[in-house]
Design a protein around this motif. Structure first.
Motif, PDB file in Angstrom:
ATOM      1  N   ARG A 192       0.819  -1.205   0.000  1.00 61.77           N
ATOM      2  CA  ARG A 192       0.000   0.000   0.000  1.00 61.77           C
ATOM      3  C   ARG A 192       0.860   1.265   0.000  1.00 61.77           C
ATOM      4  NH1 ARG A 192      -3.724  -0.549   5.016  1.00 61.77           N
ATOM      5  NH2 ARG A 192      -1.688  -1.092   5.882  1.00 61.77           N
ATOM      6  N   THR A 248      -2.400 -10.882   1.176  1.00 64.30           N
ATOM      7  CA  THR A 248      -1.574  -9.986   1.972  1.00 64.30           C
ATOM      8  C   THR A 248      -1.040  -8.878   1.081  1.00 64.30           C
ATOM      9  OG1 THR A 248       0.432  -9.796   3.301  1.00 64.30           O
ATOM     10  CG2 THR A 248       0.454 -11.462   1.588  1.00 64.30           C
ATOM     11  N   HIS A 249      -0.737  -7.731   1.701  1.00 62.18           N
ATOM     12  CA  HIS A 249      -0.097  -6.654   0.953  1.00 62.18           C
ATOM     13  C   HIS A 249       1.424  -6.732   1.049  1.00 62.18           C
ATOM     14  CE1 HIS A 249      -3.872  -4.763   0.129  1.00 62.18           C
ATOM     15  NE2 HIS A 249      -4.171  -4.644   1.393  1.00 62.18           N
ATOM     16  N   GLU A 250       1.928  -7.695   1.781  1.00 62.99           N
ATOM     17  CA  GLU A 250       3.383  -7.741   1.925  1.00 62.99           C
ATOM     18  C   GLU A 250       4.053  -8.102   0.600  1.00 62.99           C
ATOM     19  OE1 GLU A 250       5.377  -8.324   5.959  1.00 62.99           O
ATOM     20  OE2 GLU A 250       4.083 -10.043   5.752  1.00 62.99           O
ATOM     21  N   HIS A 288       6.767   1.553   3.398  1.00 65.22           N
ATOM     22  CA  HIS A 288       6.756   1.146   4.802  1.00 65.22           C
ATOM     23  C   HIS A 288       7.255  -0.296   4.899  1.00 65.22           C
ATOM     24  CE1 HIS A 288       5.695   0.302   8.858  1.00 65.22           C
ATOM     25  NE2 HIS A 288       4.847  -0.624   8.491  1.00 65.22           N
ATOM     26  N   ILE A 289       8.277  -0.468   5.729  1.00 68.16           N
ATOM     27  CA  ILE A 289       8.841  -1.809   5.931  1.00 68.16           C
ATOM     28  C   ILE A 289       8.029  -2.522   7.004  1.00 68.16           C
ATOM     29  CG2 ILE A 289      10.875  -3.054   6.766  1.00 68.16           C
ATOM     30  CD1 ILE A 289      12.613  -0.935   5.509  1.00 68.16           C
ATOM     31  N   THR A 290       7.603  -3.737   6.712  1.00 70.66           N
ATOM     32  CA  THR A 290       6.841  -4.497   7.708  1.00 70.66           C
ATOM     33  C   THR A 290       7.734  -5.421   8.538  1.00 70.66           C
ATOM     34  OG1 THR A 290       6.397  -6.161   6.027  1.00 70.66           O
ATOM     35  CG2 THR A 290       4.694  -4.483   6.374  1.00 70.66           C
TER      36      THR A 290
END
Ligand SMILES: Cc1cc2nc3c(=O)[nH]c(=O)nc-3n(C[C@H](O)[C@H](O)[C@H](O)COP(=O)(O)OP(=O)(O)OC[C@H]3O[C@@H](n4cnc5c(N)ncnc54)[C@H](O)[C@@H]3O)c2cc1C
Ligand SMILES: Cc1cc2nc3c(=O)[nH]c(=O)nc-3n(C[C@H](O)[C@H](O)[C@H](O)COP(=O)(O)OP(=O)(O)OC[C@H]3O[C@@H](n4cnc5c(N)ncnc54)[C@H](O)[C@@H]3O)c2cc1C
Lengths: 621, 621
Positions: free
Chosen positions: A208, A304-306, A335-337
């Motif tokens: 995202r 998942t959005h990863e 953005h790092i998850t």
């Protein structure tokens, strides 16, 4: 407590090696226990969400040919399929699939849970039970003693695992999972040569926060390739795109500025990393003249959005990771998850193994996967299958088995490892095989399924499917060889447009397919009907088109096999062979190859040196 | 490193409390970070695969009324739905669903990943950043410093977690997951009252080794109940049966013989366990005269063979677990896939909290879930939502909020915890609420959704759905009140067969529904059309049928609220109140209730004592 049931085989670890090991042992009828930290992580992909690729798909299809799980799980979990090197010869073609992690794991777990003879038990293995020199079982963290005749250890990156992010580090088996400390200590008390390796993974990114419009979309192939010989496109979930972006000079500057806090470049990490999956800091160092590196942006799944940014594996400090990620086109707001990290772990010198993957020092104990110094799911799975079979064969008092170098990439890998050992994580490439034209991914079943059936590894369903395919191929070859096209007939005219010169005489369809301008699709339906089975059609085409090369390789193999049969006696006194370099003498004395063929694969061995050995051998008789 | 973005709220932990906390904070517009050990375990059910049940479903539906995730995830993951107490009054009716663990987790993760304002980051929190007395952020395991105005801690059973199986024990957050040791140490250095609790879980069993033919099947209800006010049966996956079996005398003997190696009965475990989810060893001890206990055999999911034998939670040694399991009818050949265990962990005395779940000692730090001494997913989720809202409200400088005891079970729970503290894991029961007829599961939306909308918690979709339902209810009530049935008409004749005496005069439909022999279904379509919205119809029926009782409870609440408004000054000198017992004086001085109503809920407080306080107060003025 002593667990009341006795097992034929216990497999420690539920990763890619452990899964195939447990399934293989159970398939041939051994009462098998799979002991793993956490049932929820069965079949977990620790790093990139992809199966296959060059060299690796060959292993996957060999596992499949022996009725293993990896290819079938890939067909159920794969969300983008491609054939790499599709324009090159069939020897180096390789199928690769992005996998939805959740679906892949679910497929593996379901195959495991439905395997007869296989029990699963969740708990850490802390120690081995010994019966004199032999292994006799496993002791768990809470003291449950499981007894078995053979044990397969597949502990992956968990033995003494240490996770590094910048100059910080902590114990861990992989991110979020506890390491195996006690078992590692116990194994270090045994007579194995243990050393450290490392591997790394990139930070994960929230889709995202990514701008895909500035990247290049990479769709899968159409028609969608299939991984398993038993697979079909109907099994595939929804298919999605990957994307491509690049690092740039600013990225490289950021990395260079962070190297003073890199665990690799400051010597905090001692283990050697995989040469062919280098970290991004490694890449900008080794290829200092390149001003960009490709980054494949791979979805981690459908729900998942990863994202997995393939190409920027790193153990730099997190602030550098953030900066470097955000310097990449499309990742400006990323953005790092999960942070990237490196992991160091214990591995065992594979020169302490037999070709069956049984350890030389502890009868009944087999090692498979990452702990043998390899990297990759496919390498792990292939070893697992081999170790699982042999562990079960040992317990059931059946013959052990391993494929030769000219039969399978599995054979190449194991022989490489055992002959040369490894000082860095070993991964498979087609270039490691001498007989690439024979060891294709497309014919893995023709190379191995019959043998697998004899060994008891191949179930009825696969066997029936395989026999039908082989039958269809034979009938089709016969039809093609006995169907003739005569010049100046309507059939010939159809072909003439594709040929440089018109047909001058009659040809059968098989010979026509061999022509470079023609393929199976052009010829098969000229007269009569093409075979329906697409796999059979593909085989027929490849066999016809490459028959010259294939036959030549078969001759080489025959010659090699004759040499292979020349045994080198255990007491062979290499000191006495005049003309051999001292280095080679030392290696030969240390490794003591069993045959001339094995000797020929020792690093640094030359054809001249082999001749010296042959001459000396003949003199001795 | 200092993470460059600042957050309004950081939530530590991705269990049931953390999930709802992060979602609630993000829903009202706070920039929120969810920091958790492992993204793969988001929404994981540590113990039984079920949501809801008596008292608990009330919490689930309240979370749902405030637009939380739990009920929606249950509708997407639920594989068997039942309404418990269906024959009893609506106050104690409770919906319960078995959930497929994988589907439930996937639903939670997908809701989290799609929440705006919410970022997820995988890493252990090791420490808090302090700004004087206030919290100012979180430090992760690798030293990343995330700054935020408020922090919600939801570490579940992980703080100083120790897993026990028999007399063996080891550190762990739950089976397979590492504990939080460093954070636990840091929190113990802060001025909180920390103690230990314990909870337990049964061994899991492979369904392939179970004989279901000797058990009683327990199907779900038809039509299938739905958990969320927004849910529908279409969302439900395939529905399956549970099964029932029993322990027997032999089981109990086996357990008794194992007690000398029980960590609970030998004093190895110090923490107190949940009274209402006792271990099987507890049950046979406390109910020594019972010769059998029920075991609900619950499937863990649609794609796994694992079973959850609800009722035999145990921390006995594994050999005893095996023997006791195999003594149960249908389990004679059972294979255990995961051993049962107990876990001990740190919890904080909830008396150190405000009703907003902010800690009294550290402004900006909120606690929610298991760490406040509760047990259960629903209790955790409800606290999470409340803490997440209030943490966000604090950062955004909005009003804090918590429901009163007469508004929601959430209010009952928090008030219970803060007023009485807890010495054993607290779980919700309908008996804990004074106003059960008003706090029904079916009207949670009518009680809370409008408030939730004002607070910014409730999204447009739910709000539209809610308004439509409320509108439909009102219209229907009006229609029922203004539609008359006259004696000796065809409509009256339809009713007469169901009534003891025929209708003697005209009645409107609303009054007819109030009669015990009749229900909404009998009456609504007599003249005109029944409302289509089934939820609205249900509400109309309940409101009419129970209006007398409901009105009486409303009066009680008004009276209570008047008392509640009587403040007890901070310097109230309880020593001076003659007639109060010393015990009560001590409690009052220690707890310093803010109002008379709070005082009235102190354990041991009597109506007589309350009068004494009232009299004394009046004298003071
Ligand atoms: C950070 C990281 C980066 C990687 N990067 C790459 C890469 O770039 N390229 C690549 O090809 N490969 C990479 N890999 C390697 C890839 O994950 C492995 O090659 C592959 O998973 C090996 O499979 P395995 O079965 O040997 O071990 P694993 O998949 O690691 O499985 C080991 C299993 O054993 C279990 N286990 C361990 N110890 C015990 C015990 N004592 N008792 C019970 N169970 C135990 C574990 O829980 C786990 O289930 C990476 C791995 C990691 C962790
Ligand atoms: C063995 C066992 C038995 C149980 N038995 C029952 C029972 O019989 N009945 C019942 O009602 N309930 C039972 N429960 C309790 C139930 O699981 C909990 O009530 C519920 O899960 C609590 O939710 P939570 O969100 O508070 O914590 P959890 O669900 O435990 O979630 C905690 C989360 O915080 C994360 N976390 C912890 N520390 C850190 C950190 N330092 N940094 C980052 N992340 C962190 C964890 O990874 C996890 O995601 C049991 C739990 C266990 C483990």
């Amino acid at each position: 407590m002593d667990y009341p049931d006795r097992f034929d085989v216990i497999v420690i670890g539920g990763g890619h090696a452990g899964t195939e090991a447990a399934l293989a042992a159970a398939r041939i009828g051994a009462k098998t226990l799979l002991l793993t930290h956490n049932i929820e992580t069965l079949g977990q992909m620790s790093c990139n969400p992809a199966i296959g690729g060059i060299g690796k798909s060959h292993l996957v299809k060999e596992i499949d040919a022996l009725d293993g799980a990896m290819a079938r799980a890939t067909d159920r979990g794969g969300i983008q399929f491609r054939v790499l090197n599709a324009r090159k010869g069939p020897a180096v073609r390789a199928t690769r699939a992005q996998a939805d992690r959740v679906l892949y794991k679910a497929a593996v777990r379901s195959i495991l849970e439905n395997q007869v003879n296989l029990q699963i038990f969740q708990q850490a293995a802390d120690d081995l039970i010994m019966d004199g020199e032999q292994v006799a079982g496993v002791v768990t963290q809470t003291g449950i003693r499981f007894h078995a005749k053979s044990v397969v250890l597949t502990a992956g990156t968990f033995l003494g695992g240490v996770i590094h992010i910048g100059l910080d580090n902590h114990d861990g088996g992989r991110a979020g999972d506890p390491p195996s400390i006690r078992l590692a200590q116990r194994l270090r008390e045994m007579p194995f040569r243990v050393d450290r390796l490392k591997t790394g993974t990139p930070p994960r990114i929230d889709a995202r926060s990514v701008d895909f419009s500035v990247m290049e979309a990479q769709p899968g192939d159409t028609p969608t390739p299939v991984m398993s010989f038993m697979g079909s496109q109907d099994e595939h979930p929804q298919q999605v795109n990957c994307f491509i972006t690049y690092t740039n000079n600013r990225t490289h500057d950021i990395i260079r500025n962070g190297l003073d806090r890199s665990p690799m470049y400051t010597g905090v990490i001692e283990g050697i990393g995989p040469r062919y999956c280098p970290s991004i800091e490694d890449k900008i160092n080794r290829f200092a003249d390149k001003d960009r590196h490709q980054v494949f942006v791979e979805p981690e799944g459908l729900t998942t959005h990863e994202l997995y940014p393939n190409g920027i594996s790193t153990s730099l400090p997190f602030d550098v990771q953030m900066e470097l990620v955000r310097s990449i086109t499309g990742f400006e707001q990323a953005h790092i998850t999960r942070p990237g990290y490196a992991i160091e772990y214990d591995f065992f010198n594979p020169q302490d193994l037999k070709h069956t993957l049984e350890t030389r020092h502890v009868p009944g104990l087999f090692f498979a996967g990452q702990i043998n110094g390899t990297t990759g799911y496919e390498e792990a799975g292939a070893q697992g299958l081999l170790a699982g079979y042999n562990a079960a064969a040992r317990s059931l008092e059946r013959d052990s088995w391993y494929p030769r170098r000219d039969e399978a990439y599995i054979g190449v890998m194991v022989d490489d490892l055992i002959t040369h050992g490894t000082s860095e994580p070993y991964r498979m490439f087609t270039s490691r095989a001498e007989y690439r034209l024979i060891l294709r991914e497309d014919n893995a079943d023709l190379r191995l399924t019959e043998k697998g059936r004899q060994l008891g590894l191949v179930g009825d369903q696969r066997w029936a499917r395989f026999e039908a395919k082989r039958e269809a191929m034979e009938q089709e070859l016969q039809r093609l060889r006995s169907t003739w096209v005569h010049p100046a007939t309507p059939e010939a005219e159809q072909l003439d447009s594709k040929l440089k010169t018109p047909l001058g005489r009659e040809y059968n369809l098989a010979d026509l397919i061999k022509r470079p301008e023609l393929g199976y699709a052009d010829v098969a339906s000229l007269k009569g009907e093409a075979v329906e089975d697409v796999q059979a059609a593909e085989q027929v085409e490849i066999q016809l088109k490459y028959s010259g090369y294939i036959d030549r390789q078969k001759d080489e193999i025959d010659q090699m096999r004759r040499q292979e049969n020349t045994p080198l006696p255990d007491d062979f006194d290499y000191e006495q062979v005049s003309g051999l370099s001292n280095e080679l003498k030392a290696k030969l004395m240390q490794q003591r190859p069993a045959t001339l063929a094995q000797a020929s694969r020792i690093q640094g061995m030359t054809p001249a040196a082999i001749s010296l050995l042959l001459v000396y051998l003949k003199k001795r008789h």
